[in-house]
Every structure is written in C-alpha cells, then in structure tokens.
Design an enzyme around this catalytic site. Sequence first.
Site, short mmCIF file in Angstrom:
data_model
loop_
_atom_site.label_atom_id
_atom_site.label_comp_id
_atom_site.label_asym_id
_atom_site.label_seq_id
_atom_site.Cartn_x
_atom_site.Cartn_y
_atom_site.Cartn_z
N TYR A 158 5.20 10.74 6.49
CA TYR A 158 4.80 10.24 5.17
C TYR A 158 5.39 11.14 4.08
O TYR A 158 5.69 10.70 2.97
CB TYR A 158 3.27 10.12 5.06
CG TYR A 158 2.81 9.15 4.00
CD1 TYR A 158 3.18 7.81 4.04
CD2 TYR A 158 2.02 9.58 2.94
CE1 TYR A 158 2.75 6.92 3.06
CE2 TYR A 158 1.59 8.70 1.96
CZ TYR A 158 1.97 7.37 2.02
OH TYR A 158 1.55 6.49 1.04
N LYS A 165 1.05 10.53 -3.43
CA LYS A 165 -0.32 10.00 -3.41
C LYS A 165 -1.33 11.05 -3.87
O LYS A 165 -2.34 10.73 -4.50
CB LYS A 165 -0.68 9.48 -2.01
CG LYS A 165 0.06 8.22 -1.60
CD LYS A 165 -0.13 7.06 -2.57
CE LYS A 165 0.34 5.74 -1.99
NZ LYS A 165 0.36 4.65 -2.99
P1 NAD Z 1 4.41 -4.10 -0.45
O1 NAD Z 1 5.81 -3.82 -0.05
O2 NAD Z 1 3.90 -5.47 -0.27
O3 NAD Z 1 4.14 -3.64 -1.95
C1 NAD Z 1 4.83 -2.61 -2.57
C2 NAD Z 1 5.20 -3.12 -3.95
O4 NAD Z 1 5.81 -2.10 -4.72
C3 NAD Z 1 6.19 -4.29 -3.91
O5 NAD Z 1 5.63 -5.42 -4.53
C4 NAD Z 1 7.37 -3.77 -4.71
O6 NAD Z 1 8.01 -4.76 -5.46
C5 NAD Z 1 6.68 -2.75 -5.60
N1 NAD Z 1 7.60 -1.80 -6.23
C6 NAD Z 1 8.41 -0.90 -5.64
N2 NAD Z 1 9.14 -0.25 -6.56
C7 NAD Z 1 8.77 -0.73 -7.78
C8 NAD Z 1 9.15 -0.48 -9.12
N3 NAD Z 1 10.10 0.42 -9.42
N4 NAD Z 1 8.56 -1.18 -10.11
C9 NAD Z 1 7.62 -2.11 -9.83
N5 NAD Z 1 7.21 -2.39 -8.58
C10 NAD Z 1 7.79 -1.72 -7.58
O7 NAD Z 1 3.53 -3.04 0.39
P2 NAD Z 1 1.97 -2.66 0.36
O8 NAD Z 1 1.75 -1.99 1.66
O9 NAD Z 1 1.17 -3.83 -0.02
O10 NAD Z 1 1.90 -1.53 -0.77
C11 NAD Z 1 1.06 -1.63 -1.91
C12 NAD Z 1 0.35 -0.31 -2.16
O11 NAD Z 1 -0.55 -0.06 -1.10
C13 NAD Z 1 1.26 0.92 -2.25
O12 NAD Z 1 0.78 1.79 -3.25
C14 NAD Z 1 1.05 1.57 -0.90
O13 NAD Z 1 1.30 2.95 -0.95
C15 NAD Z 1 -0.41 1.28 -0.69
N6 NAD Z 1 -0.91 1.43 0.67
C16 NAD Z 1 -0.35 0.74 1.69
C17 NAD Z 1 -0.84 0.89 3.00
C18 NAD Z 1 -0.23 0.14 4.14
O14 NAD Z 1 -0.40 0.55 5.30
N7 NAD Z 1 0.46 -0.96 3.93
C19 NAD Z 1 -1.92 1.75 3.24
C20 NAD Z 1 -2.48 2.45 2.15
C21 NAD Z 1 -1.98 2.27 0.90
O1 0WE Z 2 2.42 3.92 1.18
C1 0WE Z 2 2.85 3.38 2.17
C2 0WE Z 2 4.28 2.87 2.23
C3 0WE Z 2 5.12 3.50 1.17
C4 0WE Z 2 6.60 3.26 1.24
C5 0WE Z 2 7.27 2.59 2.26
C6 0WE Z 2 8.67 2.45 2.18
C7 0WE Z 2 9.47 1.81 3.27
C8 0WE Z 2 10.79 1.28 2.77
C9 0WE Z 2 7.32 3.77 0.19
N1 0WE Z 2 8.67 3.67 0.12
C10 0WE Z 2 9.33 3.01 1.08
N2 0WE Z 2 10.70 2.93 0.98
C11 0WE Z 2 11.45 2.17 1.79
O2 0WE Z 2 12.70 2.16 1.68
N3 0WE Z 2 2.04 3.28 3.27
C12 0WE Z 2 0.72 3.87 3.23
C13 0WE Z 2 2.46 2.66 4.55
C14 0WE Z 2 2.96 3.77 5.41
O3 0WE Z 2 4.17 4.33 5.18
C15 0WE Z 2 4.31 5.36 6.08
C16 0WE Z 2 3.17 5.46 6.88
C17 0WE Z 2 2.29 4.44 6.45
C18 0WE Z 2 0.92 4.15 6.96
C19 0WE Z 2 5.39 6.25 6.26
C20 0WE Z 2 5.31 7.22 7.25
C21 0WE Z 2 4.17 7.33 8.02
C22 0WE Z 2 3.09 6.44 7.86
#
Ligand code: NAD
Ligand code: 0WE
Length: 258
Positions: A158, A165
């Site tokens: 991460y 975060k």
């Molecule tokens: P997702 O890919 O559906 O959403 C990520 C969004 O970020 C996308 O809509 C993308 O367009 C937007 N984004 C990226 N760069 C941007 C920019 N410069 N300007 C505007 N928008 C931008 O993935 P998700 O998992 O739904 O992620 C949403 C949030 O949830 C993130 O903050 C992520 O860290 C958090 N989160 C995700 C998980 C997981 O496991 N999926 C767990 C905990 C927290």
């Molecule tokens: O916040 C996230 C994802 C964030 C994320 C993911 C990507 C993949 C593609 C941010 N930037 C990028 N850039 C890319 O090019 N999560 C909480 C999901 C997530 O991401 C991980 C996790 C988990 C869970 C990355 C490493 C280890 C665990």
Amino acid sequence: MLNLTGKKALITGIANNRSIAWGIAQQLHQAGAELGVTYLPDEKGRFEKKVGSLVEPLNPSLFEPCNVQDDAQVDAVFDAIASKWGKFDILIHCLAFANKDDLTGEFSATSREGFKTALDISSYSLTRLAKSAKPLMNEGGAIVTLTYLGGVKVIPNYNVMGVAKSALEMSVRYLAAELGPQGVRVNAISAGPIRTLASSAVGGILDMIRHVEETAPLRRTVTQEEVGNAATFLCSPLASGITGQVLYVDAGYEIMGM
Ligand code: NAD
Ligand code: 0WE
C-alpha cells in the site's frame, strides 16, 4: 429508512458500477437526496459516457467533469452548484490515485513526483474541495471521505497510499474542527478491501480479500452497499453528534491482532 428528502449531495469518484462512490450514490438517492455527480474527464470522453449512462436513472441535477488536480475544474464544479442549487448539504469524497509503480516494491523507492501525485490526488483534494464547499454548505451539512486501514497500519504494497490516507485522516480532523462551528460535520469511512477498478489493478488483492474472509469477525468482506449505508447514516441527522471520526466498515477486521 433514512430520509434525506430535500438534501443536495455532490458525489465524486464514480468510475463504474463497482465504485464505492456508486454504492454511496444509490443509497443517498434511495434516501431521497438530490444528486450532483462529478467524473474524471479523459481525452476520449469515455468516462463521461460511461458514468453518464450509469447515473442517468438517479436523475442527477448536476453532471460535471472534475479532475481534482485542476483548480479551474474544481472552481467550475462549485460555480455550477452555486448557480443551480445555491447552497447544498452533502459532499462525498471517494477518490484516490498513486502511480502503479509506487504500489509495489520498496516504500523507500517512492519518487518525489510519485509522492506528490499520491498526496495531491488522494489527500489534498479533500481540503481543496472543502475550501470551495465551505461557503456553500448549509448548517446540518456533512462531508464524508473514504480511507483504508493502510493509513494507520503497514499493509504490504500500500506504500505511499498509506502515507496519503494518514494525511487524509488528519485532514478530516482539522476540517471537522474548522467547519464544526458552522454546523458542518466531517468524517471518514475506513472500508475493508472491496473489488473495484482501483483495487483490482493491485497485485494480490484476491489473496488479501481471502485473508479478510478468514480473519474478520464477520468472516467476509463488506459490500459497496454497506459502505453506502454507513455514508448515508453519517450524512443524516442520526449522526448529528458525530464529527472528526473514522468509522470502520470492515466486517470487524481492524480489531484483530492475530
Ligand atoms: P474506483 O476506481 O471505483 O474509484 C476511484 C475513483 O478515483 C475513480 O472514480 C477515479 O476516476 C477517481 N480519480 C482518480 N484520480 C482522480 C483525479 N485526479 N480527479 C478526480 N477523480 C480521480 O475505486 P474505489 O475502490 O471505489 O475507490 C474509492 C475510494 O475508496 C478511494 O479513496 C479508495 O482509496 C477508497 N477505498 C477503497 C477500498 C477498496 O478496497 N476498494 C478500501 C478502502 C478505501
Ligand atoms: O485505496 C485503495 C486503492 C488505491 C489505488 C489503486 C490504484 C491501482 C491502479 C490508488 N492508485 C492506484 N493506481 C493505479 O494505477 N485501496 C484501499 C484498495 C487497495 O489498494 C491496495 C491494497 C488495497 C486494499 C494496494 C496495495 C495493497 C492493498
């Protein structure tokens, strides 16, 4: 059922039907909120088309491009809110980005540019949106952002996103202290791992999900709908005494030590 009729909510971070922001949008809509949606514009207009047709059934009264790295685009979103809505009630920050290279290998290899990009998009953007939202938010309003356990504990790979975060969670506290006197609450939801566009691009996410399914008290991961429900709660009068907090929606995983 929560009733958010008459409330206006701006939702960032919808990319597709797996996005956590999409789960939140559906729950806010179900509770009766009027929605505004922003999307990340790309050259070919793919996101605009895709997100546009996805959100159509929710009848958003605003649909605006917003790359959070571009101040002019952020300003344009809030100009649109000011002219269409005047004031509004709910801001959902649900986006993050780090360069893929920085989400693998040694943390110490993080480049200056990579660090800046991750912190700009994933942390500073909340403060930037809050700055523009502040004069337009009604008393009783709420801001909710999405964070992850990797901002508090070391999660392999991460890396720089964990630092981002951590900064995001502290930004929630500073913003909560600043906006509290005007009756606006600011909280974060720390979601457990969910398969989305962002997480699926990460190597080993399925192993992490399996680990959570074996370890979390509820022996499963959480859904976008569950995160959407928690966000709706945090945006509702039921959470009127809660601000500056990080609410774990993770099937209990965070409490475990072994
Ligand atoms: P997702 O890919 O559906 O959403 C990520 C969004 O970020 C996308 O809509 C993308 O367009 C937007 N984004 C990226 N760069 C941007 C920019 N410069 N300007 C505007 N928008 C931008 O993935 P998700 O998992 O739904 O992620 C949403 C949030 O949830 C993130 O903050 C992520 O860290 C958090 N989160 C995700 C998980 C997981 O496991 N999926 C767990 C905990 C927290
Ligand atoms: O916040 C996230 C994802 C964030 C994320 C993911 C990507 C993949 C593609 C941010 N930037 C990028 N850039 C890319 O090019 N999560 C909480 C999901 C997530 O991401 C991980 C996790 C988990 C869970 C990355 C490493 C280890 C665990």
